[in-house]
Scaffold this motif. Sequence first.
Motif, PDB file in Angstrom:
ATOM      1  N   ILE A  39       0.668  -1.228   0.103  1.00  0.00           N
ATOM      2  CA  ILE A  39      -0.165   0.009  -0.026  1.00  0.00           C
ATOM      3  C   ILE A  39       0.723   1.247  -0.144  1.00  0.00           C
ATOM      4  CG2 ILE A  39      -0.157   0.143   2.581  1.00  0.00           C
ATOM      5  CD1 ILE A  39      -3.033   0.730   0.026  1.00  0.00           C
ATOM      6  N   GLN A  40       2.083   1.117   0.681  1.00  0.00           N
ATOM      7  CA  GLN A  40       3.128   2.351   0.449  1.00  0.00           C
ATOM      8  C   GLN A  40       3.315   2.752  -0.835  1.00  0.00           C
ATOM      9  OE1 GLN A  40       3.788   4.000   3.549  1.00  0.00           O
ATOM     10  NE2 GLN A  40       4.465   5.522   2.038  1.00  0.00           N
ATOM     11  N   TYR A  41       3.607   1.654  -1.449  1.00  0.00           N
ATOM     12  CA  TYR A  41       4.010   2.195  -3.155  1.00  0.00           C
ATOM     13  C   TYR A  41       2.725   2.809  -3.699  1.00  0.00           C
ATOM     14  CZ  TYR A  41       7.761  -0.898  -2.572  1.00  0.00           C
ATOM     15  OH  TYR A  41       9.255  -1.572  -1.986  1.00  0.00           O
ATOM     16  N   ALA A  42       1.647   2.575  -3.511  1.00  0.00           N
ATOM     17  CA  ALA A  42       0.316   3.139  -4.152  1.00  0.00           C
ATOM     18  C   ALA A  42       0.213   4.545  -3.502  1.00  0.00           C
ATOM     19  CB  ALA A  42      -0.989   2.382  -3.882  1.00  0.00           C
ATOM     20  N   ILE A  43       0.394   4.580  -2.189  1.00  0.00           N
ATOM     21  CA  ILE A  43       0.475   6.197  -1.605  1.00  0.00           C
ATOM     22  C   ILE A  43       1.356   7.006  -1.928  1.00  0.00           C
ATOM     23  CG2 ILE A  43       0.847   7.294   0.736  1.00  0.00           C
ATOM     24  CD1 ILE A  43      -1.975   5.914   0.698  1.00  0.00           C
ATOM     25  N   ASP A  44       2.596   6.581  -2.331  1.00  0.00           N
ATOM     26  CA  ASP A  44       3.763   7.312  -2.606  1.00  0.00           C
ATOM     27  C   ASP A  44       3.675   7.765  -4.289  1.00  0.00           C
ATOM     28  OD1 ASP A  44       5.103   6.937  -0.338  1.00  0.00           O
ATOM     29  OD2 ASP A  44       6.396   5.677  -1.036  1.00  0.00           O
ATOM     30  N   SER A  63      -8.136  -3.937   9.906  1.00  0.00           N
ATOM     31  CA  SER A  63      -7.503  -2.651  10.526  1.00  0.00           C
ATOM     32  C   SER A  63      -6.125  -2.451  10.946  1.00  0.00           C
ATOM     33  CB  SER A  63      -8.103  -3.072  12.151  1.00  0.00           C
ATOM     34  OG  SER A  63      -7.788  -4.210  12.613  1.00  0.00           O
ATOM     35  N   ALA A  64      -5.125  -3.524  10.497  1.00  0.00           N
ATOM     36  CA  ALA A  64      -3.895  -3.361  10.419  1.00  0.00           C
ATOM     37  C   ALA A  64      -3.531  -2.121   9.229  1.00  0.00           C
ATOM     38  CB  ALA A  64      -3.084  -4.637  10.167  1.00  0.00           C
ATOM     39  N   LEU A  65      -4.430  -2.091   8.460  1.00  0.00           N
ATOM     40  CA  LEU A  65      -3.944  -0.814   7.297  1.00  0.00           C
ATOM     41  C   LEU A  65      -4.266   0.311   8.130  1.00  0.00           C
ATOM     42  CD1 LEU A  65      -5.849  -1.610   4.123  1.00  0.00           C
ATOM     43  CD2 LEU A  65      -3.661  -0.798   4.270  1.00  0.00           C
ATOM     44  N   GLU A  66      -5.334   0.611   8.941  1.00  0.00           N
ATOM     45  CA  GLU A  66      -5.534   1.727   9.523  1.00  0.00           C
ATOM     46  C   GLU A  66      -4.366   1.975  10.527  1.00  0.00           C
ATOM     47  OE1 GLU A  66      -9.812   2.312  10.903  1.00  0.00           O
ATOM     48  OE2 GLU A  66     -10.357   1.148   9.238  1.00  0.00           O
ATOM     49  N   ASP A  67      -4.068   1.279  11.290  1.00  0.00           N
ATOM     50  CA  ASP A  67      -2.932   1.237  12.113  1.00  0.00           C
ATOM     51  C   ASP A  67      -1.821   1.796  11.255  1.00  0.00           C
ATOM     52  OD1 ASP A  67      -4.619   0.958  14.154  1.00  0.00           O
ATOM     53  OD2 ASP A  67      -3.735  -1.398  14.331  1.00  0.00           O
ATOM     54  N   SER A  72       3.093   6.738  15.334  1.00  0.00           N
ATOM     55  CA  SER A  72       3.509   5.545  16.240  1.00  0.00           C
ATOM     56  C   SER A  72       4.364   6.286  17.073  1.00  0.00           C
ATOM     57  CB  SER A  72       4.022   4.617  15.657  1.00  0.00           C
ATOM     58  OG  SER A  72       4.830   4.933  14.508  1.00  0.00           O
ATOM     59  N   PRO A  73       3.664   7.121  18.261  1.00  0.00           N
ATOM     60  CA  PRO A  73       4.337   7.907  19.151  1.00  0.00           C
ATOM     61  C   PRO A  73       5.561   7.133  19.989  1.00  0.00           C
ATOM     62  CG  PRO A  73       1.974   8.284  19.499  1.00  0.00           C
ATOM     63  CD  PRO A  73       2.441   7.254  18.537  1.00  0.00           C
ATOM     64  N   GLU A  74       5.107   5.950  20.172  1.00  0.00           N
ATOM     65  CA  GLU A  74       6.096   5.104  21.283  1.00  0.00           C
ATOM     66  C   GLU A  74       7.653   4.931  20.425  1.00  0.00           C
ATOM     67  OE1 GLU A  74       4.000   1.771  22.773  1.00  0.00           O
ATOM     68  OE2 GLU A  74       2.738   3.319  23.656  1.00  0.00           O
ATOM     69  N   LEU A  75       6.985   4.252  19.182  1.00  0.00           N
ATOM     70  CA  LEU A  75       8.340   3.976  18.322  1.00  0.00           C
ATOM     71  C   LEU A  75       9.068   5.307  18.107  1.00  0.00           C
ATOM     72  CD1 LEU A  75       9.390   1.506  16.770  1.00  0.00           C
ATOM     73  CD2 LEU A  75       7.523   1.755  15.065  1.00  0.00           C
ATOM     74  N   GLU A  76       8.463   6.375  17.765  1.00  0.00           N
ATOM     75  CA  GLU A  76       9.042   7.520  17.400  1.00  0.00           C
ATOM     76  C   GLU A  76       9.984   7.947  18.447  1.00  0.00           C
ATOM     77  OE1 GLU A  76       6.651  10.689  15.607  1.00  0.00           O
ATOM     78  OE2 GLU A  76       5.969   8.940  13.930  1.00  0.00           O
ATOM     79  N   LYS A  92       8.306   8.900   9.617  1.00  0.00           N
ATOM     80  CA  LYS A  92       7.621  10.134   9.423  1.00  0.00           C
ATOM     81  C   LYS A  92       7.258  10.178   7.957  1.00  0.00           C
ATOM     82  CE  LYS A  92       9.223  13.187  13.159  1.00  0.00           C
ATOM     83  NZ  LYS A  92      10.070  14.030  13.393  1.00  0.00           N
ATOM     84  N   SER A  93       8.043   9.789   7.202  1.00  0.00           N
ATOM     85  CA  SER A  93       7.410   9.684   5.666  1.00  0.00           C
ATOM     86  C   SER A  93       6.432   8.952   5.313  1.00  0.00           C
ATOM     87  CB  SER A  93       8.505   9.519   4.684  1.00  0.00           C
ATOM     88  OG  SER A  93       9.012   8.059   4.613  1.00  0.00           O
ATOM     89  N   THR A  94       6.039   8.008   6.370  1.00  0.00           N
ATOM     90  CA  THR A  94       4.822   7.319   6.192  1.00  0.00           C
ATOM     91  C   THR A  94       3.566   7.684   6.938  1.00  0.00           C
ATOM     92  OG1 THR A  94       5.213   5.680   7.904  1.00  0.00           O
ATOM     93  CG2 THR A  94       6.229   5.096   5.911  1.00  0.00           C
ATOM     94  N   ASN A  95       3.717   8.781   7.476  1.00  0.00           N
ATOM     95  CA  ASN A  95       2.758   9.301   8.291  1.00  0.00           C
ATOM     96  C   ASN A  95       1.643  10.171   7.427  1.00  0.00           C
ATOM     97  OD1 ASN A  95       4.019   8.119  10.630  1.00  0.00           O
ATOM     98  ND2 ASN A  95       4.492  10.239  11.437  1.00  0.00           N
ATOM     99  N   MET A  96       0.525  10.041   7.692  1.00  0.00           N
ATOM    100  CA  MET A  96      -0.774  10.643   6.938  1.00  0.00           C
ATOM    101  C   MET A  96      -1.190  11.782   7.709  1.00  0.00           C
ATOM    102  SD  MET A  96      -0.521   9.111   4.036  1.00  0.00           S
ATOM    103  CE  MET A  96      -1.875   9.313   3.007  1.00  0.00           C
ATOM    104  N   ASP A  97      -1.489  12.948   7.123  1.00  0.00           N
ATOM    105  CA  ASP A  97      -2.000  14.086   7.957  1.00  0.00           C
ATOM    106  C   ASP A  97      -3.440  13.809   8.507  1.00  0.00           C
ATOM    107  OD1 ASP A  97       0.314  15.694   7.486  1.00  0.00           O
ATOM    108  OD2 ASP A  97      -0.607  16.649   5.717  1.00  0.00           O
ATOM    109  N   SER A  98      -3.715  14.446   9.704  1.00  0.00           N
ATOM    110  CA  SER A  98      -4.919  14.262  10.015  1.00  0.00           C
ATOM    111  C   SER A  98      -6.077  14.719   8.795  1.00  0.00           C
ATOM    112  CB  SER A  98      -5.307  15.047  11.240  1.00  0.00           C
ATOM    113  OG  SER A  98      -4.725  14.337  12.333  1.00  0.00           O
TER     114      SER A  98
END
Length: 300
Positions: A39-44, A63-67, A72-76, A92-98
Motif C-alpha cells: 500500500i505504501q507504493y500506491a500512496i507514494d 484494521s492493520a491498514l488503518e494502524d 506511532s508515538p512510542e516507536l518515534e 515520518k515519511s509514512t505518516n499521513m496528515d489528520s
Amino acid sequence: MKKKITKAIFPVAGLGTRFLPATKSIPKEIMTLVDRPLIQYAIDEARAAGIKEFIFVTSRGKSALEDYFDHSPELESTLRRKDKTDLLELLKSTNMDSGAIAYLRQNRPLGLGHAVWCARRLIANEPFAVILPDDVIAAETPCLQQMVEAHAETGGNMVAAMEVPADKASAYGILDVQKAAQNIGDLVSVKGMVEKPAAKEAPSNLAVIGRYILTPDIMSNLNKIKSGKGGEIQLTDAIAQEIENSNNVYGYRFKGQRYDCGSKSGFLQATVAFGLSRPDLCDEFGDFLNDLMSMRAAAQ
Ligand code: G1P
C-alpha cells in the motif's frame, strides 16, 4: 479551467485468498516488497501525482491498514532517544496528515465497481483517481503522474493500458480502440471496453491496468448498472457506458514496468526487481542470484 485531481480511491476490501495462509491475519496490502508494504507504493505514487485526499474502501479484518498509517508515538520516541534519525525520518515519511485519509467499509464483496461507488459521497462532483495497489508500477515518472499530465490535455476518463499476451486477455478489462490515425503518441481513443473477455472475443490485446482517472459521471453510471462479469458490479462496464454517453474515454500507454502483485509469481518478480534496484542490497543480493542461477544451470 479543468479541475485538479486531488482525490484517490484505493479499493482494498479483497480477501486476498491467493495469499492464504498469510492473509489469514494480515491484509494483502500490508505484505511487503523488500521493506515497504504494497500500500505504501500506491500512496507514494498518489502523492507524487498531487493527490491530497486518500479514500480507502476496506472490509472486515483490515484494521492493520488503518494502524499502518497512524503515527506511532512510542516507536518515534524510542528512535529519537537512540538517535536513529534516518529511521525516524523514514517512519515520518509514512505518516499521513489528520483528515487526509478516509476509510469506508464495503460490507459485501460485490465487485470493483461497487467498491468505487461506496466512495461516491466523498467524491461528490469532482474528477478522481482510482489506484489498485496490486498493480505495482516501477517507473521513472510514477504512472499516475504520467496520466495526470496527459489528462490535463484530454480531460474525460482515462485508464492505464498495456499490451498483454492474447492468452492472458481473459484476466483483464480489454480495450477496443479507434484506428491508429486517431491515436496520438501514448494516448488511444477508446470505443469499447469489455471485462475479462474469452481469448477469441477480445477486441484487442490492450489491457486495463489498475490506474484510472475518472469523471464523477462514472458514479452516476455505477448507480444504475446491473451486475456484469462474475455477477459483480464492474468498473469497466461503468466506464464503457461513458463511451456511449460522452465519447471521452482514453487509454494511456504508460512508461514503466508493471508487476501483478495480486499473483504469487508477480509478487516474487517484483520482490527480486525491487531488491536489485536498491543500492543497499543490490551487490549482495545480485551475487546471490547469480550463484543460484549458476547452480540451477549446472543441475540441469
Ligand atoms: C481489475 C479490473 C480489470 C483490470 C485489472 C487490472 O481486475 O476489473 O478490468 O484489467 O483489475 O489489474 P482484477 O484483477 O481485480 O480481477
